[in-house]
Design an enzyme around this catalytic site. Structure first.
Site, PDB file in Angstrom:
ATOM      1  N   LYS A 105       8.295  18.094  30.396  1.00  0.00           N
ATOM      2  CA  LYS A 105       9.723  17.831  30.194  1.00  0.00           C
ATOM      3  C   LYS A 105      10.342  17.427  31.522  1.00  0.00           C
ATOM      4  CE  LYS A 105      12.849  18.632  26.807  1.00  0.00           C
ATOM      5  NZ  LYS A 105      12.495  18.821  25.394  1.00  0.00           N
ATOM      6  N   THR A 189      14.179  13.323  14.386  1.00  0.00           N
ATOM      7  CA  THR A 189      14.318  14.766  14.630  1.00  0.00           C
ATOM      8  C   THR A 189      15.154  15.407  13.530  1.00  0.00           C
ATOM      9  OG1 THR A 189      14.244  14.238  16.988  1.00  0.00           O
ATOM     10  CG2 THR A 189      14.812  16.505  16.406  1.00  0.00           C
TER      11      THR A 189
END
Ligand code: GLU
Length: 418
Positions: A105, A189
């Site tokens: 990330k 998502t």
């Protein structure tokens, strides 16, 4: 030792718990409780004529299963430790989804809304210049997260391609359609969150989504598309919220209208109907299903008693603290955990990457059905594991993490790391 962020502490707590429930060796926890590599950079950008230095990171948590994979967050309060927590969740999410990726990330400590478009572009490009030697289609593949979007991915893939002197589509995912993206990625998502809600509602509450009251907290990419698909699949979206406030209408919200208002004015509170409540009230309204889709630490020990939903489907990463989850579990509330519930985004990223590596595309329908099949398979595996462990206090999150850890553990063993 620096103080650990609450988010990192909580993430390590749930990991430790699952490692114990799954009976894994301690060395597995040792590996997964720290990132393999952290790239920390200082990014100079001219803002209003003078140079400002922004703090940026790319955390490469674990790559036993394949290239590091995960988004890049632009947020004014993000810390390195939060980024480590988010990267840890990506390792687990990607493993659980059965895709060939490790976890990573990125983050930049910045308020993207405070920058002019040209400054945002410069920041995005400068971030890539700072980390480019650590990423690549077989090394580490970033994507958007909170505060970033397909336009930013376009600048980033362009910068990377310029540096390396060739077109490299597969180094970033969730790119615009015209630049090697796939139309499903924009809503993947939120779509996944609703597929999970549908699967969980039918297996655990014996019904379809028709008329089920849904509240969505957070109205960025995940929240907007979760609300959209919830309403498209027949649910009644009774509340949507962003930092400007909650719009509540027990008769149902026109989600298309709410999205239009949000994208035009930046604030969902400008929606013309319903009642206006405080931003966090979306967590407490009368709803059957709650979709916390903003950021971490939203449902905590101090506010959890006000939550009324029977099913929580985590659109955000880490929205429920372990203390809040314990309380909800005792009350019989089921939580579909983040690494299962919001995996639609990264699974779609994987499909885009596969397309890019072959310089080909699937149609929207074909892509969405591939995505949905993977999501349904994921849900079934977790439900099955949950049923197998079935001990007092064990949650669906525990089952999901046990499955995720076991795949990483096998890969690490085969590679000879443990
Ligand atoms: N930022 C998203 C996540 O938290 C997607 C990451 C990706 O597509 O790589 O899962």
């Amino acid at each position: 030792m620096p103080m650990q962020s609450v988010f990192l502490q909580d993430t390590l707590k749930i990991l430790k718990r699952a490692v114990e429930i799954g009976g894994f060796d301690e060395v597995v926890y040792d590996y997964l409780s720290r990132p393999m590599r952290v790239v920390a950079v200082s990014i100079p950008v001219k803002v209003n004529g003078s140079v400002k230095l922004f703090e940026g990171y790319r955390v490469q948590h674990n790559n036993a299963l394949g290239p590091f994979k995960g988004g890049i967050r632009f947020h004014p309060e993000v810390t390195l430790e939060d980024d480590i927590a988010l990267a840890t969740l990506m390792t687990l999410k990607n493993s659980l989804a059965g895709i060939p990726y490790g976890g990573g990330k990125g983050a930049v400590r910045v308020d993207p809304k405070a920058l002019k478009p040209s400054e945002l572009e410069e920041l995005s490009r400068a971030y890539v210049r700072a980390i480019y030697m650590a990423i690549g289609p077989e090394v580490d593949i970033p994507a958007p997260d909170v505060g970033t979007n397909p336009q930013i991915m376009a600048w980033m893939v362009d910068e990377y391609s310029k540096i390396t002197g060739r077109n490299v589509p597969a180094v970033f995912t969730a790119k615009p359609i015209e630049l090697w993206g796939n139309p499903v990625r924009e809503y993947a998502t939120g779509f996944g969150v609703v597929v999970m809600a549908r699967e969980a509602w039918s297996s655990l509450f014996n019904g379809n989504l028709s008329g089920v009251r849904v509240s969505v907290h957070g109205f960025g990419n995940t929240g907007q598309w979760a609300a959209y698909w919830a309403s498209k699949m027949g649910a009644k979206v009774v509340a949507v919220a962003d930092t400007s406030g909650t719009v509540y209408d027990p008769n149902g919200i026109d989600v298309g209208k709410a999205m239009e208002i949000k994208n035009k004015t930046g604030k969902v509170i400008n929606y013309p109907g319903g009642q206006r409540l405080a931003p966090d009230d979306a967590l407490y309204v009368n709803a059957d299903v709650l979709m916390p889709s903003a950021i971490e630490n939203t449902i905590r020990a101090d506010n959890v008693s006000k939550v009324k939903a029977k099913l929580i489907v985590e659109g955000a990463n880490g929205p429920t603290t372990p203390e809040a989850e314990e309380y909800l579990t005792k009350r019989g509330v089921v939580i579909v955990p983040d690494i299962l519930a919001n995996a639609g985004g990264v699974i779609m990223s994987y499909l885009e990457w596969v397309e890019n590596l072959q310089w080909m595309t699937w149609s929207e329908e074909e892509t969405r059905s591939r995505l949905e099949n993977i999501l349904i398979g994921n849900f079934k595996r977790v439900l099955d594991e949950y049923g197998k462990i079935k001990r007092e206090g064990v949650t669906m999150r525990d089952a999901a993490i046990v499955l995720a850890v076991s795949r990483v553990e096998k890969a690490m063993r085969l590679r000879g790391w443990i």
